[in-house]
Motif scaffolding. Sequence first.
Motif, short mmCIF file in Angstrom:
data_model
loop_
_atom_site.label_atom_id
_atom_site.label_comp_id
_atom_site.label_asym_id
_atom_site.label_seq_id
_atom_site.Cartn_x
_atom_site.Cartn_y
_atom_site.Cartn_z
N VAL A 86 0.82 -1.21 0.00
CA VAL A 86 0.00 0.00 0.00
C VAL A 86 0.86 1.26 0.00
CG1 VAL A 86 -1.73 -1.29 1.31
CG2 VAL A 86 -0.27 0.34 2.50
N GLU B 253 -5.64 7.94 2.31
CA GLU B 253 -5.52 6.88 1.30
C GLU B 253 -4.87 5.63 1.90
OE1 GLU B 253 -7.01 7.08 -1.66
OE2 GLU B 253 -7.70 9.00 -0.85
N GLU C 241 -6.67 1.87 2.43
CA GLU C 241 -6.14 0.63 1.86
C GLU C 241 -5.67 -0.34 2.93
OE1 GLU C 241 -3.44 -0.64 -2.02
OE2 GLU C 241 -3.81 1.46 -1.53
N MET D 197 -8.26 -2.38 4.12
CA MET D 197 -8.69 -3.29 3.06
C MET D 197 -10.08 -2.96 2.53
SD MET D 197 -7.01 -6.98 4.10
CE MET D 197 -8.15 -7.34 5.42
N HIS E 214 -8.72 0.13 -3.16
CA HIS E 214 -7.38 0.54 -3.57
C HIS E 214 -7.27 2.06 -3.48
CE1 HIS E 214 -3.48 -0.03 -5.52
NE2 HIS E 214 -3.74 1.07 -6.20
N GLY E 215 -6.28 2.54 -2.74
CA GLY E 215 -6.12 3.98 -2.55
C GLY E 215 -5.66 4.68 -3.81
N ASP F 254 -3.13 6.29 -5.87
CA ASP F 254 -1.66 6.29 -5.93
C ASP F 254 -1.10 7.68 -6.18
OD1 ASP F 254 -1.76 3.61 -5.46
OD2 ASP F 254 -1.22 2.99 -7.50
N LYS G 274 -0.86 9.44 -2.91
CA LYS G 274 0.24 8.88 -2.13
C LYS G 274 1.58 9.42 -2.60
CE LYS G 274 -2.12 4.46 -1.43
NZ LYS G 274 -2.04 3.01 -1.69
N GLU H 6 -17.06 -3.07 -0.13
CA GLU H 6 -15.82 -3.05 0.64
C GLU H 6 -15.54 -4.43 1.26
OE1 GLU H 6 -15.83 0.16 3.42
OE2 GLU H 6 -16.15 1.70 1.88
N HIS I 212 -14.05 -6.51 -1.31
CA HIS I 212 -12.63 -6.17 -1.52
C HIS I 212 -11.77 -6.86 -0.46
CE1 HIS I 212 -9.27 -3.74 -3.02
NE2 HIS I 212 -8.90 -3.66 -1.74
N ARG J 59 -8.63 -9.28 -1.24
CA ARG J 59 -7.29 -9.07 -0.71
C ARG J 59 -6.78 -10.33 0.00
NH1 ARG J 59 -5.83 -3.71 0.71
NH2 ARG J 59 -4.13 -4.56 1.98
#
Length: 401
Positions: A74, A162, A166, A169, A172-173, A175, A178, A376, A379, A383
């Motif tokens: 992450v 973010e 992530e 879980m 997806h943050g 990017d 970040k 969620e 997700h 993961r």
Amino acid sequence: WVLVLMTVAYAAIHAKRNLRMPGGARDALLYFTGLLQGLHTTIISGDLKEAHRVLLRGGSDKGRVIEENMMLDVWVGACSIESCNGELWRRTRQTFDTFAHQVPSLDTLEEICLGMTLPKGNPLLFDSPAFTKVTLQCFGQWLFQDDFSADHLAALNAHSWEIRFEVAMRGHGDDHLKRSGNQAMIDLLAASSYTHPASTSSWSERTAFSAVLQPFFISPSVNFIDIVIAMDGLCDLRAKGCQWLTQGFTDSKPEMVAYLCETMRLKHPFPVLERRMGKTQYFINLDTFFQDTTPEFEPGQWLTLREDHPANFLLFGVGPRKCPGRHIAFACLPALIYRCLELSYLEDSNMSAWQPAANHRFSGRDLDNAPTPLSEACHVAGRIAHCLYDLAFKPRKQLYT
């Protein structure tokens, strides 16, 4: 693969209520990760001496499952000193140690938190986003003084949410956000007088800026608010805050620290610790200790507990991989809570501005005050499935050994 799908489905059902699954479902998953890697799995629940022995003598390898496999990715372009292993951890830890010897005193951090102010013009509200932002503001002022601008604060605040999204879980943050946070950290360090280890060519190296970004900014902004919300749910912080304000910060701090320790005992932000020794992976369930003898909220016990008592390792770990932020947390968090309560009281005696659980999302525990959306929860299942696949079919990276 039928067993994998059944396990993931069971995890998703529990994840919809609480992402930190109860012992039965969680332990089943942990045993299965050992089977996929050809490792023996030992889960320690309630045995304080055995947990202390494993953490103290277990070396620096946190294993592949929780931190390395599920959390390290992450940190796009960066890394976490808590999640990495092997050479990557050694390099990052070296930079952290070098940097930590150069920072201003912890007394200065405490003074900044106690003197924290907010921009005028907006209604006062200490909800989850506000508390996260003032946490970052205080650390930025402590480490970089006036060089820490509103733009830096905005970039790191967006980055922290973010990462929270992530790590919990939930998806997806972003990017891009970040990387913007990474660059803000690099720019601050490059313009400062702080020096990096001779083994690092510049602050732009991954193991250099990450050693400041994660332990001094992202982790406090993510974990502090979870602890505060949990403590607010275990006791009436508004009523207790009035007592602390009457006593003053200096006289109240020991009890505030005891309340924080007891909150972390009962609702630690990361309730499972992982270590690997040889062909055995160990998982330590932190939320199983003292449940028989002290199941309820009893902060007074920490006022008489010696600092070297084994119970203290439950909060920040022990051995080579213990969390290096214990003293930083206890310098900042009590002062920050006190100041927020003080400002809330000055606004009105009912402290209506004190609402840490409001607008809170993406907690590792069930602190969101709302069910986890199905998307969620799905997700989470994805993961977990991805983690199990990697453990079964992908070799461990040499950098992590």
